[in-house]
Write a protein that holds these residues in place. Structure first.
Motif, PDB file in Angstrom:
ATOM      1  N   SER A  42      76.861 -41.453-150.323  1.00  0.00           N
ATOM      2  CA  SER A  42      77.100 -42.868-150.016  1.00  0.00           C
ATOM      3  C   SER A  42      78.482 -43.336-150.492  1.00  0.00           C
ATOM      4  O   SER A  42      78.865 -44.468-150.229  1.00  0.00           O
ATOM      5  N   GLN A  43      79.244 -42.456-151.172  1.00  0.00           N
ATOM      6  CA  GLN A  43      80.637 -42.811-151.508  1.00  0.00           C
ATOM      7  C   GLN A  43      81.508 -42.731-150.250  1.00  0.00           C
ATOM      8  O   GLN A  43      82.532 -43.398-150.169  1.00  0.00           O
ATOM      9  N   GLU A  44      81.103 -41.865-149.309  1.00  0.00           N
ATOM     10  CA  GLU A  44      81.993 -41.656-148.160  1.00  0.00           C
ATOM     11  C   GLU A  44      81.380 -41.999-146.812  1.00  0.00           C
ATOM     12  O   GLU A  44      82.036 -41.874-145.784  1.00  0.00           O
ATOM     13  N   ALA A  45      80.129 -42.418-146.807  1.00  0.00           N
ATOM     14  CA  ALA A  45      79.464 -42.760-145.544  1.00  0.00           C
ATOM     15  C   ALA A  45      78.414 -43.841-145.818  1.00  0.00           C
ATOM     16  O   ALA A  45      78.088 -44.128-146.972  1.00  0.00           O
ATOM     17  N   ARG A  46      77.913 -44.436-144.735  1.00  0.00           N
ATOM     18  CA  ARG A  46      76.804 -45.384-144.896  1.00  0.00           C
ATOM     19  C   ARG A  46      75.511 -44.605-144.696  1.00  0.00           C
ATOM     20  O   ARG A  46      75.237 -44.117-143.592  1.00  0.00           O
ATOM     21  N   VAL A  47      74.736 -44.475-145.744  1.00  0.00           N
ATOM     22  CA  VAL A  47      73.503 -43.689-145.685  1.00  0.00           C
ATOM     23  C   VAL A  47      72.333 -44.610-145.352  1.00  0.00           C
ATOM     24  O   VAL A  47      72.028 -45.537-146.102  1.00  0.00           O
ATOM     25  N   LEU A  48      71.684 -44.346-144.224  1.00  0.00           N
ATOM     26  CA  LEU A  48      70.491 -45.104-143.817  1.00  0.00           C
ATOM     27  C   LEU A  48      69.313 -44.144-143.875  1.00  0.00           C
ATOM     28  O   LEU A  48      69.329 -43.101-143.216  1.00  0.00           O
ATOM     29  N   ALA A  49      68.319 -44.471-144.690  1.00  0.00           N
ATOM     30  CA  ALA A  49      67.184 -43.553-144.844  1.00  0.00           C
ATOM     31  C   ALA A  49      65.881 -44.338-144.765  1.00  0.00           C
ATOM     32  O   ALA A  49      65.456 -44.940-145.751  1.00  0.00           O
ATOM     33  N   PRO A  50      65.271 -44.370-143.596  1.00  0.00           N
ATOM     34  CA  PRO A  50      63.995 -45.079-143.458  1.00  0.00           C
ATOM     35  C   PRO A  50      62.803 -44.183-143.813  1.00  0.00           C
ATOM     36  O   PRO A  50      62.900 -42.955-143.791  1.00  0.00           O
ATOM     37  N   ASP A  51      61.679 -44.819-144.160  1.00  0.00           N
ATOM     38  CA  ASP A  51      60.384 -44.131-144.207  1.00  0.00           C
ATOM     39  C   ASP A  51      59.773 -44.243-142.820  1.00  0.00           C
ATOM     40  O   ASP A  51      59.634 -45.360-142.288  1.00  0.00           O
ATOM     41  N   LEU A  52      59.400 -43.124-142.216  1.00  0.00           N
ATOM     42  CA  LEU A  52      58.735 -43.183-140.913  1.00  0.00           C
ATOM     43  C   LEU A  52      57.389 -43.902-141.050  1.00  0.00           C
ATOM     44  O   LEU A  52      56.826 -43.990-142.159  1.00  0.00           O
ATOM     45  N   ARG A  53      56.854 -44.401-139.948  1.00  0.00           N
ATOM     46  CA  ARG A  53      55.546 -45.091-139.996  1.00  0.00           C
ATOM     47  C   ARG A  53      54.505 -44.205-140.691  1.00  0.00           C
ATOM     48  O   ARG A  53      54.479 -42.967-140.493  1.00  0.00           O
ATOM     49  N   GLY A  54      53.690 -44.823-141.531  1.00  0.00           N
ATOM     50  CA  GLY A  54      52.640 -44.069-142.225  1.00  0.00           C
ATOM     51  C   GLY A  54      53.127 -43.291-143.437  1.00  0.00           C
ATOM     52  O   GLY A  54      52.350 -42.584-144.067  1.00  0.00           O
ATOM     53  N   HIS A  55      54.419 -43.403-143.782  1.00  0.00           N
ATOM     54  CA  HIS A  55      55.004 -42.641-144.898  1.00  0.00           C
ATOM     55  C   HIS A  55      55.650 -43.586-145.898  1.00  0.00           C
ATOM     56  O   HIS A  55      56.179 -44.634-145.506  1.00  0.00           O
ATOM     57  N   GLY A  56      55.667 -43.146-147.158  1.00  0.00           N
ATOM     58  CA  GLY A  56      56.361 -43.903-148.191  1.00  0.00           C
ATOM     59  C   GLY A  56      55.887 -45.341-148.239  1.00  0.00           C
ATOM     60  O   GLY A  56      54.691 -45.623-148.258  1.00  0.00           O
ATOM     61  N   GLU A  57      56.859 -46.269-148.195  1.00  0.00           N
ATOM     62  CA  GLU A  57      56.517 -47.693-148.307  1.00  0.00           C
ATOM     63  C   GLU A  57      56.410 -48.363-146.935  1.00  0.00           C
ATOM     64  O   GLU A  57      56.189 -49.571-146.862  1.00  0.00           O
ATOM     65  N   SER A  58      56.590 -47.605-145.858  1.00  0.00           N
ATOM     66  CA  SER A  58      56.436 -48.217-144.529  1.00  0.00           C
ATOM     67  C   SER A  58      54.957 -48.435-144.227  1.00  0.00           C
ATOM     68  O   SER A  58      54.081 -47.822-144.839  1.00  0.00           O
ATOM     69  N   GLN A  59      54.727 -49.310-143.264  1.00  0.00           N
ATOM     70  CA  GLN A  59      53.341 -49.653-142.925  1.00  0.00           C
ATOM     71  C   GLN A  59      52.603 -48.440-142.356  1.00  0.00           C
ATOM     72  O   GLN A  59      53.187 -47.637-141.622  1.00  0.00           O
ATOM     73  N   SER A  60      51.329 -48.351-142.739  1.00  0.00           N
ATOM     74  CA  SER A  60      50.482 -47.251-142.243  1.00  0.00           C
ATOM     75  C   SER A  60      49.690 -47.714-141.040  1.00  0.00           C
ATOM     76  O   SER A  60      48.575 -48.181-141.177  1.00  0.00           O
ATOM     77  N   VAL A  61      50.298 -47.604-139.878  1.00  0.00           N
ATOM     78  CA  VAL A  61      49.582 -47.996-138.664  1.00  0.00           C
ATOM     79  C   VAL A  61      48.786 -46.787-138.163  1.00  0.00           C
ATOM     80  O   VAL A  61      49.144 -45.643-138.449  1.00  0.00           O
ATOM     81  N   PRO A  62      47.696 -47.020-137.432  1.00  0.00           N
ATOM     82  CA  PRO A  62      46.894 -45.880-136.981  1.00  0.00           C
ATOM     83  C   PRO A  62      47.657 -44.964-136.011  1.00  0.00           C
ATOM     84  O   PRO A  62      48.486 -45.439-135.247  1.00  0.00           O
ATOM     85  N   GLY A  63      47.375 -43.660-136.081  1.00  0.00           N
ATOM     86  CA  GLY A  63      48.018 -42.671-135.211  1.00  0.00           C
ATOM     87  C   GLY A  63      47.252 -42.524-133.932  1.00  0.00           C
ATOM     88  O   GLY A  63      46.391 -43.346-133.627  1.00  0.00           O
ATOM     89  N   PRO A  64      47.477 -41.432-133.173  1.00  0.00           N
ATOM     90  CA  PRO A  64      48.489 -40.417-133.460  1.00  0.00           C
ATOM     91  C   PRO A  64      49.920 -40.927-133.281  1.00  0.00           C
ATOM     92  O   PRO A  64      50.160 -41.871-132.536  1.00  0.00           O
ATOM     93  N   TYR A  65      50.837 -40.263-133.998  1.00  0.00           N
ATOM     94  CA  TYR A  65      52.256 -40.605-133.897  1.00  0.00           C
ATOM     95  C   TYR A  65      52.948 -39.525-133.069  1.00  0.00           C
ATOM     96  O   TYR A  65      53.000 -38.369-133.496  1.00  0.00           O
ATOM     97  N   SER A  66      53.509 -39.916-131.950  1.00  0.00           N
ATOM     98  CA  SER A  66      54.272 -38.903-131.199  1.00  0.00           C
ATOM     99  C   SER A  66      55.720 -38.914-131.690  1.00  0.00           C
ATOM    100  O   SER A  66      56.176 -39.877-132.322  1.00  0.00           O
ATOM    101  N   MET A  67      56.451 -37.847-131.383  1.00  0.00           N
ATOM    102  CA  MET A  67      57.860 -37.784-131.782  1.00  0.00           C
ATOM    103  C   MET A  67      58.647 -38.898-131.060  1.00  0.00           C
ATOM    104  O   MET A  67      59.569 -39.482-131.621  1.00  0.00           O
ATOM    105  N   ASP A  68      58.226 -39.220-129.812  1.00  0.00           N
ATOM    106  CA  ASP A  68      58.868 -40.318-129.075  1.00  0.00           C
ATOM    107  C   ASP A  68      58.640 -41.658-129.770  1.00  0.00           C
ATOM    108  O   ASP A  68      59.512 -42.530-129.774  1.00  0.00           O
ATOM    109  N   MET A  69      57.438 -41.820-130.323  1.00  0.00           N
ATOM    110  CA  MET A  69      57.106 -43.073-131.015  1.00  0.00           C
ATOM    111  C   MET A  69      57.999 -43.238-132.259  1.00  0.00           C
ATOM    112  O   MET A  69      58.535 -44.314-132.516  1.00  0.00           O
ATOM    113  N   PHE A  70      58.164 -42.154-133.006  1.00  0.00           N
ATOM    114  CA  PHE A  70      59.067 -42.211-134.168  1.00  0.00           C
ATOM    115  C   PHE A  70      60.493 -42.549-133.698  1.00  0.00           C
ATOM    116  O   PHE A  70      61.207 -43.310-134.345  1.00  0.00           O
TER     117      PHE A  70
END
Ligand code: MLT
Length: 267
Positions: A42-70
């Motif tokens: 982050s000293q040399e770039a803008r680092v954007l790091a999200p939690d995908l749906r259902g992971h970490g602190e992001s909302q846990s919405v019901p699946g299935p999760y397709s790669m297109d949905m992510f």
């Protein structure tokens, strides 16, 4: 931080300035995977790091999760943050499968691609059976059983033996994934498309990173991708397995820095 998207609340880290790097984590992980990259890049770039749906602190919405949905979530995420500059996507393992879907749908939003510990191929028939077994394990015994079944394979044998602190950190990250998240991923992983035909279409500076001792996705998969993506470079990271960015962050970050300074103006 948390941003409200049309379909879910997404947690993320946004650190630094300059070329935006969008980090996409793997299964069953979250953005904590990227700690050494958030700190080191982050000293040399803008680092954007999200939690995908259902992971970490992001909302846990019901699946299935397709790669297109992510991929759609990540597009909505960039819109919500007002990121109009094309991003360099850096994606690990399942994140790589999402990156291929993102490329197919939103190539105009991308300036470059970094594929780490991933593959272009779809699940083999045996792998699909393995997904079904994991679905039944998760539904009967919960996420900790999934963690136990995968943990040692996430690292090189040496890291697993010699770095119990890192192993425990990853164990905690994995155990933090919601059951909805794990189940949603497993169906999406099992049903994901073969991205091999996408490879030769990729018209972006591309860096492929592979852990020399990856027990989940062997280096051969990285070589296959390199052979098909025009102009792609491959760097094999020594002393590392599937979680190469955590096992050898110095070499991983250096490869990214070299790639950025070669291909992009780094502010
Ligand atoms: C990952 O690390 O994202 C997964 O191991 C990928 C997979 O199971 O195919």
């Amino acid at each position: 931080m948390l941003v409200q998207l049309p379909n879910l609340a997404m947690a993320y880290t946004d650190a630094g300035f300059g070329t935006p790097l969008l980090f996409i984590h793997g299964y069953p992980l979250n953005r904590q995977l990227w700690k050494p990259q958030i700190e080191g890049l982050s000293q040399e770039a803008r680092v954007l790091a999200p939690d995908l749906r259902g992971h970490g602190e992001s909302q846990s919405v019901p699946g299935p999760y397709s790669m297109d949905m992510f991929a759609d979530d990540l597009n909505a995420f960039l819109d919500a943050l007002g990121v109009s500059q094309p991003v360099v996507v850096c994606a690990l393992s399942m994140g790589g499968y999402v990156a291929f879907a993102f490329y197919r749908k939103y190539a105009r939003r991308m300036a470059g691609l970094i594929l780490a510990a991933t593959r272009a191929t779809a699940d083999s028939p045996e792998a699909r059976v393995g997904r079904d077994q994991a679905i039944s394990l998760a539904s009967t015994k919960g996420i900790s059983a999934i963690t136990e079944s995968m943990l040692s394979k996430m690292f090189s044998p040496d890291t697993y033996k010699q770095n119990p602190e890192l192993v425990n950190q990853v164990k905690a990250i994995m155990n933090h994934t919601s059951l909805k998240g794990v189940m949603g991923d497993l169906v999406g992983l099992k049903e994901r498309a073969d991205s091999t035909p996408t490879l030769r279409e990729i018209k972006l500076p591309t860096l492929i990173l592979a852990g020399a001792n990856d027990q989940i996705i062997p280096v051969k998969e990285a070589q296959l991708m390199q052979a098909s993506i025009p102009g792609a470079r491959l760097v094999v990271i020594p002393d590392a397995g599937h979680l190469l960015n955590l096992e050898n962050p110095e070499a991983f970050n250096k490869a990214i820095r070299d790639f950025l300074s070669r291909e992009f103006v780094v502010h």
